[in-house]
Design an enzyme around this catalytic site. Structure first.
Site, mmCIF file in Angstrom:
data_model
loop_
_atom_site.group_PDB
_atom_site.id
_atom_site.type_symbol
_atom_site.label_atom_id
_atom_site.label_comp_id
_atom_site.label_asym_id
_atom_site.label_seq_id
_atom_site.Cartn_x
_atom_site.Cartn_y
_atom_site.Cartn_z
ATOM 1 N N HIS A 1 129.983 76.379 118.206
ATOM 2 C CA HIS A 1 131.146 76.910 117.499
ATOM 3 C C HIS A 1 132.330 75.965 117.432
ATOM 4 O O HIS A 1 133.125 76.038 116.509
ATOM 5 C CB HIS A 1 131.501 78.297 118.034
ATOM 6 C CG HIS A 1 130.542 79.315 117.522
ATOM 7 N ND1 HIS A 1 129.469 79.750 118.256
ATOM 8 C CD2 HIS A 1 130.433 79.905 116.312
ATOM 9 C CE1 HIS A 1 128.761 80.588 117.520
ATOM 10 N NE2 HIS A 1 129.321 80.705 116.343
ATOM 11 N N CYS B 1 124.389 80.977 105.188
ATOM 12 C CA CYS B 1 125.723 80.708 105.714
ATOM 13 C C CYS B 1 125.668 79.901 107.004
ATOM 14 O O CYS B 1 126.675 79.689 107.651
ATOM 15 C CB CYS B 1 126.511 82.004 105.905
ATOM 16 S SG CYS B 1 125.693 83.156 107.012
ATOM 17 N N ARG C 1 121.194 75.963 120.694
ATOM 18 C CA ARG C 1 121.992 75.253 119.691
ATOM 19 C C ARG C 1 123.132 74.436 120.279
ATOM 20 O O ARG C 1 123.689 73.561 119.611
ATOM 21 C CB ARG C 1 122.536 76.234 118.639
ATOM 22 C CG ARG C 1 123.517 77.237 119.170
ATOM 23 C CD ARG C 1 123.708 78.400 118.207
ATOM 24 N NE ARG C 1 124.870 78.259 117.347
ATOM 25 C CZ ARG C 1 125.308 79.196 116.514
ATOM 26 N NH1 ARG C 1 124.665 80.334 116.393
ATOM 27 N NH2 ARG C 1 126.379 79.017 115.796
ATOM 28 N N GLU D 1 118.531 85.712 110.804
ATOM 29 C CA GLU D 1 118.733 84.669 111.821
ATOM 30 C C GLU D 1 117.849 84.855 113.039
ATOM 31 O O GLU D 1 118.005 84.159 114.032
ATOM 32 C CB GLU D 1 120.212 84.577 112.217
ATOM 33 C CG GLU D 1 120.822 85.878 112.676
ATOM 34 C CD GLU D 1 122.307 85.769 112.995
ATOM 35 O OE1 GLU D 1 122.829 84.659 113.132
ATOM 36 O OE2 GLU D 1 122.954 86.824 113.120
ATOM 37 N N ARG E 1 131.283 89.881 107.917
ATOM 38 C CA ARG E 1 130.227 90.117 108.906
ATOM 39 C C ARG E 1 130.819 90.922 110.048
ATOM 40 O O ARG E 1 131.883 90.575 110.568
ATOM 41 C CB ARG E 1 129.674 88.791 109.432
ATOM 42 C CG ARG E 1 128.584 89.030 110.471
ATOM 43 C CD ARG E 1 127.967 87.754 110.945
ATOM 44 N NE ARG E 1 128.864 86.988 111.778
ATOM 45 C CZ ARG E 1 128.576 85.772 112.242
ATOM 46 N NH1 ARG E 1 127.441 85.188 111.905
ATOM 47 N NH2 ARG E 1 129.430 85.122 113.004
ATOM 48 N N ARG F 1 133.660 85.449 109.552
ATOM 49 C CA ARG F 1 133.286 85.704 110.953
ATOM 50 C C ARG F 1 134.376 86.576 111.577
ATOM 51 O O ARG F 1 135.348 86.083 112.144
ATOM 52 C CB ARG F 1 133.191 84.391 111.732
ATOM 53 C CG ARG F 1 131.966 83.555 111.431
ATOM 54 C CD ARG F 1 131.859 82.372 112.394
ATOM 55 N NE ARG F 1 130.564 81.725 112.328
ATOM 56 C CZ ARG F 1 130.265 80.698 111.525
ATOM 57 N NH1 ARG F 1 131.173 80.180 110.738
ATOM 58 N NH2 ARG F 1 129.054 80.184 111.530
ATOM 59 N N ASN G 1 121.879 78.514 111.897
ATOM 60 C CA ASN G 1 122.328 78.048 113.215
ATOM 61 C C ASN G 1 121.548 78.766 114.309
ATOM 62 O O ASN G 1 121.038 78.154 115.248
ATOM 63 C CB ASN G 1 123.823 78.324 113.415
ATOM 64 C CG ASN G 1 124.673 77.744 112.318
ATOM 65 O OD1 ASN G 1 124.230 76.849 111.617
ATOM 66 N ND2 ASN G 1 125.882 78.253 112.152
ATOM 67 N N ASP G 2 121.462 80.076 114.177
ATOM 68 C CA ASP G 2 120.693 80.837 115.160
ATOM 69 C C ASP G 2 119.201 80.808 114.845
ATOM 70 O O ASP G 2 118.376 80.716 115.754
ATOM 71 C CB ASP G 2 121.183 82.290 115.212
ATOM 72 C CG ASP G 2 122.397 82.431 116.118
ATOM 73 O OD1 ASP G 2 122.409 81.793 117.187
ATOM 74 O OD2 ASP G 2 123.344 83.139 115.745
HETATM 75 C C1 PEP Z 1 124.209 81.375 111.968
HETATM 76 O O1 PEP Z 1 123.693 81.762 113.017
HETATM 77 O O2 PEP Z 1 123.681 80.553 111.199
HETATM 78 C C2 PEP Z 1 125.537 81.885 111.577
HETATM 79 C C3 PEP Z 1 126.061 81.597 110.413
HETATM 80 O O3 PEP Z 1 126.231 82.630 112.481
HETATM 81 P P1 PEP Z 1 127.013 82.022 113.752
HETATM 82 O O4 PEP Z 1 127.038 80.530 113.593
HETATM 83 O O5 PEP Z 1 128.363 82.624 113.743
HETATM 84 O O6 PEP Z 1 126.175 82.480 114.893
HETATM 85 MG MG MG Z 2 124.435 83.505 114.055
#
Ligand code: PEP
Ligand code: MG
Length: 532
Positions: free
Chosen positions: A181, A493, A456, A422, A323, A288, A445-446
């Site tokens: 993050h 996203c 990650r 995800e 979200r 977010r 990302n997840d």
């Molecule tokens: C993701 O997991 O790709 C996502 C966009 O959510 P976050 O990065 O907030 O977990």
């Molecule tokens: Mg995520």
């Protein structure tokens, strides 16, 4: 002069300036003996008054500090510390330490959830006073008042929310990956960032001059004159490149093959939205909402959230995808105690928390619904693994709609409800989910971390965190096809949506919407225009 090469770039750009080391300080009380009670009381009062002065400034910028300010000036603290010093058994530092512990324990023992959460606030005030008494600097990004390159072992979302891009010109961390993050926040603020830089905390001292090129992954510590000049020139080039890309902003995102895709922004607050709107976005693919919770000192009320979502809906001429709360994992709240978990990313997070805390969840849903009367608002649920979760969440949306109608509030009765894709389970059941959801958004990302079983944020395995792994690419294609079979739009996203190497591949796969941090939008537009 020391040169450091870095493998992964988290957020582009060039920066140079003095380092600001962000690290924990030892605040345990010194054990010296003093019989000068008046002197010790004065030390405490002077330190406390300096803290009050600091907090008065901070409270003007962040509401969270108003409560701290009140506690610092409270009689209970004064009384507790002074009486201990007068007993002759404690010096000023020990008195502060013990009194703060006592007050924090009183708060922690209260039944009322709000009062319980105040124990973290008094502990924070205690840290500030102790730092003054010990003559050490407390790491505080919110208090930074000069331009600097922040160097840290790691930064958490609770740290990054305090960053002011007017002062933080660059970020270098030892830990973290490009989808952790800190990287995402830095990108949305356009702050050049390098993560996973081993040993950097040892190599740099406070105020050491650092040059960083976050495009090429290069750091120069203590540069000589010619290196400094070289970085100044590189920065000029970088600014020229940005100016060239800005000229493309008025072009809609259409591939060479003629497919019009949506180019959207990921935002965490209204500032991000304003920043992204300048780039001629097609909407917000991911708001977010947890950042609204993290920037607060209490769970934001329906009214507080409504105000923000309404402003977002009003400011943005097109879709705003909000979200629902996605805390847990690495995202914590300063006012809510999470149990320690062995595997937080596999634990109590996102929709799991919302479905367990229905009253809080409904406050958020009601706020989003009310804001939907002012624009094209969509609701998106994070971390869904089972159709029953999606059904339950949608059921709560319907419940909120009924309540709002009864109370005479306006909202969009046809509001779309979609889900993040995800988790591996969501991929396996994509066809089933496509029948229930109004849209999909792929959270790479997840998805990458869960499909590949690679954390990650863990730099040791950063090489293995690969969104181009065939398993991830196959999953993305399956999701897009499953969505299209049921005629729903599929967006992305996760950070991959703005990755220069991914854009044309994703366009070819049929992705409908690319949503990313503002810092990537101009680059992605050019790549979409060039994609077949
Ligand atoms: C993701 O997991 O790709 C996502 C966009 O959510 P976050 O990065 O907030 O977990
Ligand atoms: Mg995520």
């Amino acid at each position: 002069m020391i040169n450091v090469d870095v493998e992964k770039t988290a957020s582009r750009g060039i920066a140079a300036g003095p380092a600001y080391k962000y690290q924990e300080t030892d605040l345990s009380p010194d054990t010296y003996l003093s019989e000068e009670t008046a002197e010790e009381i004065k030390k405490f009062e002077d330190s406390r008054d300096q803290v009050i002065h600091e907090l008065e400034h901070l409270a003007e910028k962040h509401e969270i500090f108003a409560a701290h300010l009140e506690m610092a000036g409270d009689f209970m603290l004064q009384e507790g510390v002074v009486s201990k010093i007068q007993s002759g058994q404690y010096n000023a530092q020990q008195s502060v330490h013990t009194t703060i512990e006592e007050i924090a324990a009183i708060f922690a023992g209260m039944d009322d959830a709000y009062m319980k959460e105040r124990s973290a606030d008094i502990a924070d005030v205690g840290k500030r006073i102790m730092a003054k008494l010990k003559g050490v600097r407390l790491p505080d990004l919110g208090g930074l008042d000069h331009e600097a390159i922040v160097v840290a072992k790691d930064l958490y979302p609770s740290d990054t929310v305090k960053i002011d891009p007017a002062y933080v010109k660059g970020i270098i961390t030892e830990e973290g990956g490009i989808t952790s993050h800190v990287s995402i926040m830095a990108k949305s603020m356009n702050i050049p960032t390098l993560v996973g830089v081993k040993g950097i905390m040892e190599q740099i001292q406070d105020d050491t001059v650092v040059c960083m090129d976050a495009r090429a992954g290069k750091i120069v510590i203590d540069p000589d004159e010619s290196t400094w000049q070289e970085y100044t020139r590189k920065n000029q080039e970088y600014l020229q490149e940005r100016a060239r890309l800005e000229k493309l902003r008025n072009q809609p995102a259409v591939t060479k093959g003629g497919k019009r895709v949506s180019l959207c922004a990921n935002i965490g607050n209204l500032e991000d939205l304003k920043h992204a709107l300048v780039m001629n976005i097609d909407g917000v693919g991911l708001f977010r909402s947890e950042f609204l919770y993290m920037e607060n000192d209490h769970f934001p009320t329906e009214e507080e959230q409504y105000k923000v979502y309404k402003e977002a809906a009003t400011l943005c001429p097109s879709e705003v995808t909000i979200r629902t709360l996605d805390i847990g994992g690495d995202k914590k709240l300063p006012y809510f105690q999470f149990d320690v978990e062995e595997n937080p990313f596999l634990g109590w997070r996102a929709i799991r928390i919302s479905l367990d805390m229905k009253d809080m969840f409904k406050e958020q849903l009601r706020a989003i619904l009310r804001a939907s009367a002012y624009g094209h608002v969509r609701i998106m649920f994070p971390m869904i693994i089972s159709p029953s979760e999606l059904q339950e969440a949608k059921g709560l949306v319907e419940e909120c709609k009924a309540e709002l109608s009864e109370e005479g509030h306006a909202f969009d009765p046809n509001i779309e409800t979609g889900m993040m894709m995800e988790t591996p389970a969501s991929v396996m059941l994509a066809e089933e989910f496509a029948k229930e959801a109004d849209f999909f958004s792929i959270g790479t990302n997840d998805l990458t971390q869960y499909l590949l079983s690679v954390d990650r944020g863990n730099k040791k395995i950063a090489k293995r965190y690969d969104s181009f792994h065939p398993a991830v690419l196959k999953a993305i294609k399956q999701i897009i096809d499953a969505g299209h079979k049921e005629n729903i739009k599929v967006g992305m996203c996760g950070e991959m949506a703005g990755d220069a190497k991914a854009v044309s591949i994703l366009a070819k796969m049929g992705l409908d919407e690319f949503s990313m941090s503002a810092g990537s939008i101009d680059y992605a537009r050019e790549l979409i225009l060039q994609a077949e």
